[in-house]
Design an enzyme around this catalytic site. Structure first.
Site, mmCIF file in Angstrom:
data_model
loop_
_atom_site.group_PDB
_atom_site.id
_atom_site.type_symbol
_atom_site.label_atom_id
_atom_site.label_comp_id
_atom_site.label_asym_id
_atom_site.label_seq_id
_atom_site.Cartn_x
_atom_site.Cartn_y
_atom_site.Cartn_z
ATOM 1 N N ASN A 134 19.386 -5.550 -1.843
ATOM 2 C CA ASN A 134 18.253 -5.724 -0.917
ATOM 3 C C ASN A 134 18.344 -7.125 -0.293
ATOM 4 O O ASN A 134 18.180 -8.124 -0.990
ATOM 5 C CB ASN A 134 16.949 -5.543 -1.716
ATOM 6 C CG ASN A 134 15.704 -5.752 -0.876
ATOM 7 O OD1 ASN A 134 15.701 -6.535 0.071
ATOM 8 N ND2 ASN A 134 14.639 -5.062 -1.222
ATOM 9 N N ASP A 164 13.993 -7.082 -11.288
ATOM 10 C CA ASP A 164 13.191 -5.925 -10.912
ATOM 11 C C ASP A 164 11.751 -6.382 -10.793
ATOM 12 O O ASP A 164 11.289 -7.211 -11.589
ATOM 13 C CB ASP A 164 13.335 -4.801 -11.948
ATOM 14 C CG ASP A 164 12.960 -3.462 -11.331
ATOM 15 O OD1 ASP A 164 13.558 -3.091 -10.302
ATOM 16 O OD2 ASP A 164 12.066 -2.785 -11.865
ATOM 17 N N TYR A 195 5.147 -5.599 0.057
ATOM 18 C CA TYR A 195 3.683 -5.646 0.030
ATOM 19 C C TYR A 195 3.136 -7.016 0.432
ATOM 20 O O TYR A 195 1.925 -7.244 0.319
ATOM 21 C CB TYR A 195 3.190 -5.296 -1.379
ATOM 22 C CG TYR A 195 3.516 -3.877 -1.819
ATOM 23 C CD1 TYR A 195 2.637 -2.832 -1.557
ATOM 24 C CD2 TYR A 195 4.700 -3.588 -2.488
ATOM 25 C CE1 TYR A 195 2.925 -1.528 -1.962
ATOM 26 C CE2 TYR A 195 5.000 -2.285 -2.895
ATOM 27 C CZ TYR A 195 4.114 -1.268 -2.627
ATOM 28 O OH TYR A 195 4.410 0.018 -3.026
ATOM 29 N N ASP A 196 3.992 -7.945 0.872
ATOM 30 C CA ASP A 196 3.530 -9.301 1.196
ATOM 31 C C ASP A 196 2.347 -9.347 2.175
ATOM 32 O O ASP A 196 1.445 -10.173 1.996
ATOM 33 C CB ASP A 196 4.678 -10.156 1.756
ATOM 34 C CG ASP A 196 5.595 -10.679 0.661
ATOM 35 O OD1 ASP A 196 5.235 -10.584 -0.523
ATOM 36 O OD2 ASP A 196 6.675 -11.193 0.994
ATOM 37 N N LYS A 256 5.473 -19.415 -0.414
ATOM 38 C CA LYS A 256 5.466 -18.200 -1.264
ATOM 39 C C LYS A 256 6.208 -18.471 -2.582
ATOM 40 O O LYS A 256 5.683 -18.193 -3.661
ATOM 41 C CB LYS A 256 6.098 -17.012 -0.514
ATOM 42 C CG LYS A 256 6.195 -15.763 -1.394
ATOM 43 C CD LYS A 256 6.884 -14.580 -0.726
ATOM 44 C CE LYS A 256 7.113 -13.451 -1.742
ATOM 45 N NZ LYS A 256 7.895 -12.317 -1.228
HETATM 46 P P1 IMP Z 1 12.537 -3.854 -6.766
HETATM 47 O O1 IMP Z 1 12.474 -2.668 -7.690
HETATM 48 O O2 IMP Z 1 12.641 -5.139 -7.474
HETATM 49 O O3 IMP Z 1 13.608 -3.686 -5.739
HETATM 50 O O4 IMP Z 1 11.172 -3.925 -5.966
HETATM 51 C C1 IMP Z 1 10.386 -2.770 -5.758
HETATM 52 C C2 IMP Z 1 9.527 -2.885 -4.536
HETATM 53 O O5 IMP Z 1 8.537 -3.874 -4.759
HETATM 54 C C3 IMP Z 1 10.225 -3.291 -3.253
HETATM 55 O O6 IMP Z 1 10.753 -2.195 -2.586
HETATM 56 C C4 IMP Z 1 9.096 -3.922 -2.463
HETATM 57 O O7 IMP Z 1 8.363 -2.906 -1.809
HETATM 58 C C5 IMP Z 1 8.219 -4.502 -3.537
HETATM 59 N N1 IMP Z 1 8.470 -5.944 -3.695
HETATM 60 C C6 IMP Z 1 9.379 -6.541 -4.518
HETATM 61 N N2 IMP Z 1 9.296 -7.875 -4.406
HETATM 62 C C7 IMP Z 1 8.329 -8.128 -3.505
HETATM 63 C C8 IMP Z 1 7.782 -9.319 -2.962
HETATM 64 O O8 IMP Z 1 8.181 -10.457 -3.284
HETATM 65 N N3 IMP Z 1 6.797 -9.168 -2.066
HETATM 66 C C9 IMP Z 1 6.323 -7.953 -1.685
HETATM 67 N N4 IMP Z 1 6.792 -6.816 -2.144
HETATM 68 C C10 IMP Z 1 7.794 -6.896 -3.057
#
Ligand code: IMP
Length: 212
Positions: free
Chosen positions: A15, A74, A161-162, A183
């Protein structure tokens, strides 16, 4: 230890939004050099039920594929009014191939009956950041940030979701209305990766013991 002895880690995330943040946070700490995730390694299915399990699945896959130490994370977002959902399922909240905007829309719709004031919209982000070595050793740290879900999306920076997350340690702006440095200073990811970098440094695996 000199800069030449910095610990080199292979990033497990594909990502680009997360990678940019992790690079910026680790650059502040020093001691760690990050290599991009090899494109030929297949995506890992996040089948874990906890952040730690999912971070481990991603880190192990990269450590095994590359023979190098891997860096994975994660993140989940826990909304109190939803009993802790979306939690670890944050990426798929509005469905398997949901976009960031789909997930934000669903979250706002699910909370639409709740007032702004009085703590009804409380939430937290949680991140597990993990280094996994090819010999099976691992170090991980967790970072959290408390806040509320705004009643509408605000701001254009950040990701996920920021636009709807307003941290308690701030002036009322959402994460998407802050600069990246603002942030990272209070965020789940900033806290998890700074703690991880410090643990690596203290264990003598990275840096010179004097974190910047
Ligand atoms: P992941 O499983 O760590 O890739 O994150 C899962 C989901 O959480 C992502 O697809 C984002 O929608 C959300 N997310 C993760 N980190 C952030 C952040 O720092 N800000 C806002 N949304 C986040």
């Amino acid at each position: 230890m000199s800069v030449a002895e910095r610990l080199t880690l292979v990033a497990a995330t594909a990502n680009p939004d997360k990678l940019a943040e992790i690079e910026a946070i680790l650059a502040e700490s020093g001691g760690v050099e990050l290599l991009a995730r090899p494109k030929e390694v297949a995506d890992v299915e996040e089948t874990g039920e906890t952040l730690e399990e999912n971070a481990r699945l991603k880190a192990v896959a990269i450590a095994e594929a590359t023979g190098r130490p891997a860096l994975a994370d994660d993140t989940g977002i826990e909304v109190e009014a939803l009993g802790g959902a979306p939690g670890v399922y944050a990426a798929r909240y509005a469905g398997e191939s949901a976009t960031y905007a789909d997930n934000v829309r669903k979250l706002l719709a699910d909370l639409s009956s709740l007032p702004d004031a009085g703590g009804a919209r409380r939430a937290r982000f949680r991140t597990v950041a993990m280094v996994r070595f090819p010999d099976g050793r691992e170090i991980w740290r967790e970072g959290t940030v408390e806040g509320t879900i705004a009643s509408r999306a605000r701001g254009a920076s950040g990701f996920g979701y920021d636009p709807v997350f307003v941290p308690d340690e701030g002036d009322g702006r959402s994460f998407a209305e802050m600069t990246p440095a603002e942030k990272h200073a209070v965020s789940h990811r900033g806290r998890a990766f700074r703690a991880l970098a410090e643990a690596l440094c203290l264990s003598g695996l990275a840096g010179d013991g004097a974190m910047r």
